[in-house]
Design an enzyme around this catalytic site. Structure first.
Site, mmCIF file in Angstrom:
data_model
loop_
_atom_site.group_PDB
_atom_site.id
_atom_site.type_symbol
_atom_site.label_atom_id
_atom_site.label_comp_id
_atom_site.label_asym_id
_atom_site.label_seq_id
_atom_site.Cartn_x
_atom_site.Cartn_y
_atom_site.Cartn_z
ATOM 1 N N SER A 50 41.328 64.504 60.592
ATOM 2 C CA SER A 50 42.160 63.294 60.642
ATOM 3 C C SER A 50 41.264 62.095 60.327
ATOM 4 O O SER A 50 40.031 62.208 60.332
ATOM 5 C CB SER A 50 42.773 63.141 62.032
ATOM 6 N N ASP A 82 44.118 65.114 57.160
ATOM 7 C CA ASP A 82 45.330 65.195 57.982
ATOM 8 C C ASP A 82 45.856 63.770 58.219
ATOM 9 O O ASP A 82 45.096 62.891 58.637
ATOM 10 C CB ASP A 82 44.928 65.863 59.319
ATOM 11 N N GLU A 134 55.140 64.018 54.442
ATOM 12 C CA GLU A 134 56.004 64.276 55.593
ATOM 13 C C GLU A 134 57.315 63.508 55.489
ATOM 14 O O GLU A 134 57.341 62.362 55.074
ATOM 15 C CB GLU A 134 55.262 63.882 56.882
ATOM 16 N N GLY A 181 50.262 66.873 70.341
ATOM 17 C CA GLY A 181 49.670 66.771 71.682
ATOM 18 C C GLY A 181 50.301 67.732 72.680
ATOM 19 O O GLY A 181 50.839 68.773 72.307
ATOM 20 N N GLY A 209 52.079 69.874 65.006
ATOM 21 C CA GLY A 209 52.277 69.921 66.456
ATOM 22 C C GLY A 209 52.521 71.325 66.976
ATOM 23 O O GLY A 209 53.352 71.538 67.870
ATOM 24 N N VAL A 231 47.213 73.044 64.040
ATOM 25 C CA VAL A 231 46.815 73.204 65.444
ATOM 26 C C VAL A 231 45.557 72.379 65.714
ATOM 27 O O VAL A 231 44.559 72.501 64.994
ATOM 28 C CB VAL A 231 46.511 74.686 65.776
ATOM 29 N N THR A 233 45.353 70.476 69.426
ATOM 30 C CA THR A 233 45.277 70.397 70.892
ATOM 31 C C THR A 233 44.902 71.727 71.541
ATOM 32 O O THR A 233 44.080 71.758 72.474
ATOM 33 C CB THR A 233 46.635 69.900 71.443
HETATM 34 P P1 13P Z 1 48.658 69.559 67.898
HETATM 35 O O1 13P Z 1 47.461 68.791 68.331
HETATM 36 O O2 13P Z 1 49.857 69.300 68.724
HETATM 37 O O3 13P Z 1 48.352 71.004 67.715
HETATM 38 O O4 13P Z 1 49.062 69.015 66.445
HETATM 39 C C1 13P Z 1 48.137 69.106 65.406
HETATM 40 C C2 13P Z 1 48.700 68.532 64.162
HETATM 41 O O5 13P Z 1 49.884 68.577 63.913
HETATM 42 C C3 13P Z 1 47.763 67.906 63.240
HETATM 43 O O6 13P Z 1 48.406 67.299 62.162
#
Ligand code: 13P
Length: 285
Positions: A50, A82, A134, A181, A209, A231, A233
């Protein structure tokens, strides 16, 4: 650098109905732990950073570390930005050596999202870099950005078709009930919506997410046409839980290698678990 465009990885996943992890790196241990997991299962891999992670690690370090990690592996690896927030940020990543970028203009009005995404596609494709975009908005927290649940907006299937036709993107990230998250309640995914989107657009679909989504729901999402599963979190929690566990056992620990190493192993184990759910094991070419 020995990287492949993400479009090559996702086209195979789309044709053979499996998904590849878009796994976020936060530091060196994440990078090494993730690559090791993918290698051990002979899986293609989309490593993603990111803008916040790039700021934290430093662009030169991201590139040199990924270069070092990818040099001796036989699996196809894409390096992906990202949630790119602007044309400038995307150009920086392309110039630095990323093989794929995401332009996230999902909070802008539909026509503005199309215009900016199209501009990114034209530029990125001219140098062989793939583009994810997106449509719709996920709730939750990513880096420093939080979207409240009331502001989340599911992807409209007809708009999705118009969006991919007008922009020429390689992969579409959809909002179908996941959140970035940690989940507050049990996530409910809108599978009929996902099915409809996939039938209309007939191209790689991305699920953001995905941490905290059950294996059963992830498998179903893959069956319905998701080809990239993001993925972050879950890996952060795997690493941190391990470190906390070690400090609870041995509060006198002070050598970072003694807790970051096991944290890295915990990431590898979690990566392998996800790869098996997504079905990308033994799909490397
Ligand atoms: P999570 O942290 O919820 O797994 O989401 C990651 C994500 O979508 C990165 O773009």
């Amino acid at each position: 650098m020995n990287l492949v465009p993400m479009a090559d990885i996702l086209q195979d996943a789309h044709e053979r109905t499996y998904a590849v992890g878009g796994f976020n790196i936060n530091n060196m241990e994440f990078l090494q732990g993730i690559i090791r997991g993918a290698e051990e299962l002979n899986s293609p891999l989309i490593l993603q950073a990111s803008e916040g992670a790039i700021r934290y690690i430093g662009m030169d370090y991201v590139i040199k570390m990924v270069e070092a990690a990818a040099k001796d592996t036989a699996i196809p690896i894409a390096l992906h930005l990202d949630h790119g927030s602007s044309f400038e940020s995307i150009m920086n990543c392309i110039r630095a050596g990323f093989s794929s970028v995401m332009i996230d203009a999902s909070k802008k009005p539909f026509e503005e999202n199309i215009a900016l995404t199209k501009k990114v596609v034209e530029t990125a494709h001219s140098v062989g870099v793939s583009v994810e975009a997106e449509l719709g908005t996920l709730s939750g927290t990513e880096d420093d950005h939080t979207v409240e649940e009331k502001d989340a907006m599911y992807t409209d299937p007809d708009q999705a078709l118009e969006f991919v036709e007008k922009t020429g993107i390689d992969a579409l990230a959809v909002a179908i009930g996941t959140a970035h998250g940690v989940y507050k309640g049990k996530p409910e995914l809108d599978f009929p919506r996902l099915k409809k989107i996939k039938e209309l657009i007939e191209m790689p679909v991305v699920l953001h997410g995905a941490s905290g989504i059950s294996a059963e729901d992830l498998e179903r999402a893959v069956d319905y046409g998701v080809n990239k599963v993001n993925v972050n979190t879950d890996f952060q929690q795997a690493f941190t839980s391990k470190v906390k566990e070690l400090f609870a056992e041995k509060p006198e620990l002070y050598d970072p290698r003694k807790y970051c190493g096991p944290g890295r192993d915990a990431i590898t184990a979690k990566v392998k678990e996800k790869i098996k759910i997504l079905g990308s094991n033994d799909k490397a070419w």
